[in-house]
Design an enzyme around this catalytic site. Sequence first.
Site, short mmCIF file in Angstrom:
data_model
loop_
_atom_site.label_atom_id
_atom_site.label_comp_id
_atom_site.label_asym_id
_atom_site.label_seq_id
_atom_site.Cartn_x
_atom_site.Cartn_y
_atom_site.Cartn_z
N HIS A 24 -8.38 -1.56 -0.60
CA HIS A 24 -7.27 -2.49 -0.86
C HIS A 24 -7.94 -3.76 -1.34
O HIS A 24 -8.91 -4.20 -0.73
CB HIS A 24 -6.51 -2.87 0.41
CG HIS A 24 -6.05 -1.74 1.24
ND1 HIS A 24 -4.73 -1.46 1.42
CD2 HIS A 24 -6.73 -0.83 1.97
CE1 HIS A 24 -4.60 -0.42 2.23
NE2 HIS A 24 -5.80 -0.03 2.58
N CYS A 30 0.79 -1.24 0.00
CA CYS A 30 0.00 0.00 0.00
C CYS A 30 0.82 1.29 0.00
O CYS A 30 0.61 2.14 -0.87
CB CYS A 30 -0.97 0.04 1.16
SG CYS A 30 -1.31 -1.50 1.97
N ASP A 77 -2.09 -7.51 -5.99
CA ASP A 77 -2.58 -6.44 -5.13
C ASP A 77 -3.04 -5.24 -5.94
O ASP A 77 -2.47 -4.95 -6.99
CB ASP A 77 -1.43 -6.02 -4.21
CG ASP A 77 -1.91 -5.36 -2.94
OD1 ASP A 77 -3.14 -5.31 -2.73
OD2 ASP A 77 -1.06 -4.90 -2.15
N ARG A 131 6.15 -11.76 5.31
CA ARG A 131 5.49 -11.69 6.62
C ARG A 131 5.95 -12.86 7.47
O ARG A 131 6.10 -13.98 6.97
CB ARG A 131 3.97 -11.77 6.45
CG ARG A 131 3.41 -10.58 5.70
CD ARG A 131 1.91 -10.71 5.55
NE ARG A 131 1.40 -9.67 4.67
CZ ARG A 131 0.15 -9.60 4.24
NH1 ARG A 131 -0.71 -10.50 4.63
NH2 ARG A 131 -0.21 -8.63 3.44
N GLN A 133 1.36 -10.94 -3.95
CA GLN A 133 -0.07 -10.63 -4.00
C GLN A 133 -0.42 -10.04 -5.37
O GLN A 133 0.36 -9.27 -5.92
CB GLN A 133 -0.41 -9.57 -2.95
CG GLN A 133 -0.22 -10.01 -1.53
CD GLN A 133 -0.57 -8.88 -0.59
OE1 GLN A 133 -0.02 -7.79 -0.66
NE2 GLN A 133 -1.52 -9.12 0.30
N LYS A 181 -13.42 -5.77 6.07
CA LYS A 181 -13.11 -6.38 4.77
C LYS A 181 -14.06 -7.52 4.42
O LYS A 181 -14.71 -8.09 5.30
CB LYS A 181 -11.67 -6.88 4.76
CG LYS A 181 -11.35 -7.86 5.87
CD LYS A 181 -9.90 -8.32 5.82
CE LYS A 181 -9.64 -9.35 6.90
NZ LYS A 181 -8.54 -10.22 6.65
N HIS A 213 -4.88 -1.06 -5.30
CA HIS A 213 -5.50 -0.04 -4.46
C HIS A 213 -6.38 0.83 -5.33
O HIS A 213 -5.92 1.33 -6.36
CB HIS A 213 -4.42 0.76 -3.74
CG HIS A 213 -3.67 -0.10 -2.78
ND1 HIS A 213 -2.52 -0.76 -3.12
CD2 HIS A 213 -3.98 -0.48 -1.51
CE1 HIS A 213 -2.13 -1.49 -2.10
NE2 HIS A 213 -2.99 -1.36 -1.10
ZN LIG Z 1 -3.03 -2.35 0.66
#
Ligand SMILES: [Zn+2]
Length: 419
Positions: A284, A106, A155, A135, A153, A238, A157
């Site tokens: 996200h 992010c 991912d 992680r 990911q 979420k 945004h």
């Molecule tokens: Zn994020």
Amino acid sequence: MNCELQETSAAREHKKLGAQLGLFSTMEELGQGLVLWHPKGAVVRFLLEQFSQSAHMLNGYLWAYTPHIGRSQLWKTSGHLENYKDSMYNPIDIDGEEYYLKPMNCPFHFLIYNSELHSYRDLPIRMAEFGTVYRYELSGTLHGLTRVRGFTQDDAHIICTPEQMAGEVSFALKFSLYILRSFGLSEFKPYISTKPPKKAIGSDEQWETATEVLRNAVADAGLTAETDEGGGAFYGPKIDLKLYDALGREWQCGTIQFDFNLPERFGMKYVGSDGRNHTPYVVHRALFGSVERFCALLIEHYNGDFPLWFAPVQFGIVPIGETHNDYCKQLEISLKKQGLRAETDCSEANMREKIRRFETQKVPYMLVAGDRDIKRGGFSVRSRKHGNLGMMTLETLSEHIRDELEQGKPKYIAGGESI
Ligand SMILES: [Zn+2]
């Protein structure tokens, strides 16, 4: 689960299939929770990413690349050091400054957003990346590709105005369902995760309003969600989509997360129609969740029998004798020129052994060529699904597989098209 079913499920386990098909490995020597993608697994991953990236770009997303590490100040601003430190690794010292391996992407996307001025007319901005994050996970919980310490990911945004928020959450959910259905995954369970009891940013009222937006999106998609009380991220509630592995265990994959906090922390702005600065909202979202985990679930879902567009080797070419090797190699090149993936077995093994090897590899089509086939300018085709298909030429084969390959082409759904 009865014994027989358990045995069948164990055979479908992605670690076992991963070794049988030569897709990936994890090993003590490399480090726990880290993955080596072998060449055939790398093709599967590449195809998965290529499908996803094309689908994103076709459906209104922009693409970004960002580094694996970032300065500690960045993670202070984002609140990660305060709220997420237990999942982060110790910092690295570079020129006397602390840098952290990124646990999320992010902050990087927000820096890209902040590098320019934005008007309400530019929004929504949907910025996507295959971002590799690190992680900490307890060693006892690590498992194959489904729980690892470094993963990628899909991912994105979505930066939007408050008025666009509900529509963007709904579209992200629809997009997520589209991706799952593209791989024939119809069994999943949606969850809505609410405010965590301890580490959470934002007022109860903000959390309640945001949770309502997520509930409406789930209802609009015709789904029924269960509630994961207190399971939200520290920055907002979420929607999670959980899929099942061969043993029936649930794994979180897709996630769509509301955020009313980070845009403020990063000082993100857009100029509204009133000519004044406003703070945007952020969603996200990751649709596979982790590419590694999604691959594991797909390996199990297909039992290693990948559909033609997604198979690492689509055509196994078998020369009956040594004199047929050159012809078969030429055939391989012709297929490759058409963007197809073919492999010729020119080893000293006999025909039966070559066929058996491609069968173990679960290759969708085998093309066998001997004197008779070569004289007629073709090859004998064996389909994994349909058995012997007789003699074909390159032209008739292309015609035969056209529809099967079509499944791998992403669709435009952003205009409200049905999935
Ligand atoms: Zn994020």
